[in-house]
Write an enzyme that holds these catalytic residues in place. Sequence first.
Site, PDB file in Angstrom:
ATOM      1  CG  HIS A  58      -0.676  -4.611  14.619  1.00 49.82           C
ATOM      2  ND1 HIS A  58       0.260  -4.396  14.979  1.00 49.82           N
ATOM      3  CD2 HIS A  58      -0.656  -4.397  13.161  1.00 49.82           C
ATOM      4  CE1 HIS A  58       1.141  -4.403  14.263  1.00 49.82           C
ATOM      5  NE2 HIS A  58       0.554  -4.466  12.907  1.00 49.82           N
ATOM      6  CE  LYS A  69       1.946   1.889  10.584  1.00 55.15           C
ATOM      7  NZ  LYS A  69       2.338   0.462  11.129  1.00 55.15           N
ATOM      8  CE  LYS A 115       0.979  -5.535   6.135  1.00 56.43           C
ATOM      9  NZ  LYS A 115       2.334  -5.557   5.508  1.00 56.43           N
ATOM     10  CG  HIS A 166      -0.433   0.117   2.454  1.00 59.89           C
ATOM     11  ND1 HIS A 166       0.278   0.978   3.160  1.00 59.89           N
ATOM     12  CD2 HIS A 166      -0.385  -1.077   3.322  1.00 59.89           C
ATOM     13  CE1 HIS A 166       0.719   0.683   4.303  1.00 59.89           C
ATOM     14  NE2 HIS A 166       0.347  -0.425   4.682  1.00 59.89           N
ATOM     15  CG  HIS A 208       4.153  -1.490   2.291  1.00 55.80           C
ATOM     16  ND1 HIS A 208       2.731  -1.874   1.816  1.00 55.80           N
ATOM     17  CD2 HIS A 208       4.612  -1.961   3.350  1.00 55.80           C
ATOM     18  CE1 HIS A 208       2.526  -2.669   3.240  1.00 55.80           C
ATOM     19  NE2 HIS A 208       3.540  -2.734   3.909  1.00 55.80           N
ATOM     20  CB  CYS A 259       4.537  -6.113  16.680  1.00 53.29           C
ATOM     21  SG  CYS A 259       3.568  -4.646  16.873  1.00 53.29           S
ATOM     22  CB  CYS A 301      -0.848  -4.215  19.806  1.00 51.10           C
ATOM     23  SG  CYS A 301       0.221  -3.602  18.254  1.00 51.10           S
ATOM     24  CB  CYS A 335       1.438  -7.801  18.903  1.00 49.03           C
ATOM     25  SG  CYS A 335       0.681  -7.081  17.635  1.00 49.03           S
TER      26      CYS A 335
HETATM   27  O1  ME8 Z   1       7.734  -4.361   9.674  1.00 50.74           O
HETATM   28  N1  ME8 Z   1       3.256   5.191   6.956  1.00 50.74           N
HETATM   29  O2  ME8 Z   1       7.283  -5.511   7.407  1.00 50.74           O
HETATM   30  P1  ME8 Z   1       5.645  -4.448   7.018  1.00 50.74           P
HETATM   31  C1  ME8 Z   1       4.481   4.952   6.486  1.00 50.74           C
HETATM   32  N2  ME8 Z   1       8.850  -7.185   7.849  1.00 50.74           N
HETATM   33  N3  ME8 Z   1       4.965   3.775   6.258  1.00 50.74           N
HETATM   34  C2  ME8 Z   1       4.345   2.648   6.416  1.00 50.74           C
HETATM   35  C3  ME8 Z   1       3.034   2.657   6.984  1.00 50.74           C
HETATM   36  C4  ME8 Z   1       2.503   3.949   6.912  1.00 50.74           C
HETATM   37  N4  ME8 Z   1       0.991   4.053   7.500  1.00 50.74           N
HETATM   38  N5  ME8 Z   1       2.555   1.230   6.939  1.00 50.74           N
HETATM   39  C5  ME8 Z   1       3.709   0.457   6.238  1.00 50.74           C
HETATM   40  C6  ME8 Z   1       7.779  -5.168   8.823  1.00 50.74           C
HETATM   41  N6  ME8 Z   1       4.892   1.325   6.179  1.00 50.74           N
HETATM   42  C7  ME8 Z   1       8.836  -6.114   8.663  1.00 50.74           C
HETATM   43  C8  ME8 Z   1      10.164  -5.315   8.426  1.00 50.74           C
HETATM   44  S1  ME8 Z   1      12.764  -5.546   8.193  1.00 50.74           S
HETATM   45  C9  ME8 Z   1      14.175  -6.377   8.371  1.00 50.74           C
HETATM   46  C10 ME8 Z   1      11.620  -6.227   8.561  1.00 50.74           C
HETATM   47  C11 ME8 Z   1       6.146   1.192   5.615  1.00 50.74           C
HETATM   48  O3  ME8 Z   1       5.181  -4.928   5.835  1.00 50.74           O
HETATM   49  C12 ME8 Z   1       7.400   1.598   6.562  1.00 50.74           C
HETATM   50  O4  ME8 Z   1       8.608   1.357   5.969  1.00 50.74           O
HETATM   51  O5  ME8 Z   1       4.873  -4.322   8.447  1.00 50.74           O
HETATM   52  C13 ME8 Z   1       7.269   0.429   7.689  1.00 50.74           C
HETATM   53  O6  ME8 Z   1       8.410   0.705   8.607  1.00 50.74           O
HETATM   54  C14 ME8 Z   1       7.166  -0.591   6.974  1.00 50.74           C
HETATM   55  O7  ME8 Z   1       6.205  -0.575   5.773  1.00 50.74           O
HETATM   56  C15 ME8 Z   1       6.527  -1.927   7.751  1.00 50.74           C
HETATM   57  O8  ME8 Z   1       6.097  -2.969   6.864  1.00 50.74           O
END
Ligand code: ME8
Length: 518
Positions: A146, A294, A297, A17, A20, A128, A143, A125
Amino acid sequence: MKIYLTTPIYYVNAYPHLGHAYTTIVVDVLARFFKLKGWQVFFLTGTDEHGDKIQKTAKEKNKTPEELVDEISLAFKKTWDYFKISYNYFIRTTSSSHKKVVQTLLQKLYEKGEFYLDEYEGYYCIGCERFLTSKELDEKGQCQDHKVAPIYVKEKNYFFNLEKYRNWLKYYLLHHEVIYPEFYREEVLNLLEEELPPLCISRPKSRLSWGIELPFDRDYVTYVWFDALINYLTGIGYPENPKWKDWWIEAHHFIAKDILKPHAVYWPIMLKAMELPMYKKLLVHGYWLVNKLKMSKSLGNIVEPIEISEKYGKDQLRYFLLREMAFGYDAEFNFSNFVQRINADLANDYGNLIYRSFNLVEKYFKTIPEASSLSPLDEEFLETVKKALKDYEKYFLNFQFHRALERLWQAIRSANVYIDRKAPWELIKKGAKEKAGTVLKILLEGIKSFAIALYPVTPETSQIILKTLGINLNSVTWDMVWNFSLLSSSTTISKGKPLFPRIEMEKLSHSITKSSTT
Ligand code: ME8
């Protein structure tokens, strides 16, 4: 000069989304900026494919974890390819090369005596993918990110003693400018004021089979964060590629604040225990919010990045994301802000400047005119542009993209003032064609500098502008922004179509979708 840039590796339990897309676009913008400056860049992105969350989602969707991860990892890759993200390598944590690195490092730590077996109980969680402390829960015991209650887990597992390294980390963070913006460093230092609970680095296979097996105990798989963070090493060819260390010491991790703790506490301590150097910087941004919540998903209030780009343009979206969010802070996404930014900054200020300058040259000169002697107003205008470009570069190097763009737009607006004050169309009517030619030549040189400076942010439109001005993108370097006698008078100008059409409010249909899960 070298720089190694990383995005988080995203979980493959749902499609990408706008959140990301933001982190990935920020890193892409920087990769393009540093390349323009002649630096060597390695840009890593990818997907995080193990853990409870993936196993649970696969089950809910009646798929095997393998089917789910293949499908969604491909969707991430396709999204980044659609946005022409300039990554060098797309890592998947289910790849055999990554598994091998994780197992080698786990074995090393085990042999060093860093892990011990213990019974554990706590609140986990799944969103997380970590145990939460009571301080991390909201008033309802949920959390905070979430909005679900964590699950109670009691089981025998392997643990890693983080506390042993707490003082080292505190000292390191106090004496090195690793975390940006500063207030996140403060947040981490506060966390380090209290004893760190041991990190549970395993999951019993009886409960979770979808993970990398512990090399020293086949009844367990690796905790997903322990597996995921190591991607930053695997991605640059650790340990086999002799160049990995050159990249590693220049590592810049870009993340949002949701994953600050794993990156600012677990990861440095893991590196220290593994006797590997610390990464160089951790750059932390805030959240994109929808109605103050926030975008995520799990909350189902997501914006689809491809859908919005298809409607309004990729460069428009990139510009908006970089300009609207002050890096480090939260920003609200709504369509009225989006349209206002595009119409005011891109359609009115920048787009109009380009269109009317090109139009006048096409109409009265056909090719790029030559400049004769410059008046004080011409000199003053060029000075304004140079100063803005200097600040733009400075802000970019400080990761203050919104400031950089705001500053550049002051110069773009002064170009519009300059053209109005000089009124080259009047000069032509009065028979002063040479003077009109000078004004237009100066404007085109200014536009060229804007287009080069903005290439990292708006690559597609910059390419069109530079092509019109007779410049091949492959030959462009950052230094060209300072050169105001770069354009060749043999280049024929054709105004083309407006690059940033205005978005009509009434045509607006918004695409905030209900849910992005598969
Ligand atoms: O945490 N606003 O993956 P994830 C801004 N797999 N950025 C956002 C966002 C939002 N509302 N939502 C998501 C993970 N992001 C782990 C990471 S790294 C070794 C492992 C972005 O799919 C932002 O970069 O939950 C956030 O840190 C990341 O997506 C979390 O992605």
